[in-house]
Design a protein around this motif. Structure first.
Motif, PDB file in Angstrom:
ATOM      1  N   LYS A 141      38.338  39.416  51.395  1.00  0.00           N
ATOM      2  CA  LYS A 141      39.319  38.900  50.624  1.00  0.00           C
ATOM      3  C   LYS A 141      38.867  37.523  50.005  1.00  0.00           C
ATOM      4  O   LYS A 141      38.056  36.820  50.954  1.00  0.00           O
ATOM      5  N   ASP A 171      46.895  38.165  46.576  1.00  0.00           N
ATOM      6  CA  ASP A 171      45.552  38.504  47.284  1.00  0.00           C
ATOM      7  C   ASP A 171      44.686  39.106  46.241  1.00  0.00           C
ATOM      8  O   ASP A 171      44.932  39.950  45.272  1.00  0.00           O
ATOM      9  N   GLN A 172      43.363  38.713  46.275  1.00  0.00           N
ATOM     10  CA  GLN A 172      42.410  39.310  45.439  1.00  0.00           C
ATOM     11  C   GLN A 172      41.172  39.638  46.257  1.00  0.00           C
ATOM     12  O   GLN A 172      40.826  38.926  47.239  1.00  0.00           O
ATOM     13  N   PHE A 177      41.641  49.522  42.264  1.00  0.00           N
ATOM     14  CA  PHE A 177      40.996  48.374  41.853  1.00  0.00           C
ATOM     15  C   PHE A 177      39.764  48.565  41.002  1.00  0.00           C
ATOM     16  O   PHE A 177      39.426  48.057  40.233  1.00  0.00           O
ATOM     17  N   HIS A 204      38.782  47.232  37.265  1.00  0.00           N
ATOM     18  CA  HIS A 204      37.759  46.240  36.969  1.00  0.00           C
ATOM     19  C   HIS A 204      36.441  47.016  36.775  1.00  0.00           C
ATOM     20  O   HIS A 204      35.068  46.425  36.852  1.00  0.00           O
TER      21      HIS A 204
END
Length: 156
Positions: free
Chosen positions: A50, A76-77, A123, A127
């Motif tokens: 994280k 959150d990333q 995710f 990306h």
């Protein structure tokens, strides 16, 4: 091997007895078995670093306690890593919190999240243009790598 059925619901660490580990992924990596790694990712969880931003002391105090390692909240990333002078990134995934800790032993604010297959797929799809490689348990002892496109195919 106890594999959880993937769902669209977040993975609750309380359902995993507070553990941040995928035994099925650990075993697959130890065997260096790409098919078993894909199976583990589809049917269990993976530990994802994280991104922890520096705390500004002028910000209001947090209303929550320490991170519980659950699937990410909206803000959150995922922490990704990159080489200097390039816009490409490397996604590091782990079979346990301990294997991540081995990679960043001096990080005082190391935090992780659990991702299920649907979260990992979302995710990667979002990306894919910047992720050039995915590594599993990069600090060892059983490191494996995957091309992001191949990993997406493996996730189904």
């Amino acid at each position: 091997m106890n594999a959880a059925t993937p769902s669209s619901d977040p993975v609750d660490p309380a359902d995993r007895n507070g553990t941040f580990r995928s035994e099925s992924l650990e075993h697959a990596l130890a065997a260096q078995d790409a098919a078993a790694v894909a199976f583990a990712l589809r049917h269990d969880v993976v530990v994802v670093p994280k991104l922890v931003l520096p705390i500004d002391p002028t910000d209001a105090p947090s209303t929550g306690g320490p991170d519980d390692g659950a699937l990410p909240d909206e803000g959150d990333q995922v922490r990704v890593f990159g080489r200097e002078n390039t816009d490409k990134r490397i996604l590091l995934l782990f079979s346990s919190d301990e294997t991540y800790a081995a990679m960043v032993p001096d990080d005082p604010n190391r935090q992780v999240m659990l991702y299920d297959a649907l979260s990992l797929r979302a995710f990667l799809e979002a990306h894919l243009d910047v992720i050039e490689q995915v590594f599993f348990d990069i600090a060892g002892p059983h490191t494996m790598a995957a091309n992001p496109d191949d990993l997406l195919k493996a996730l189904g």
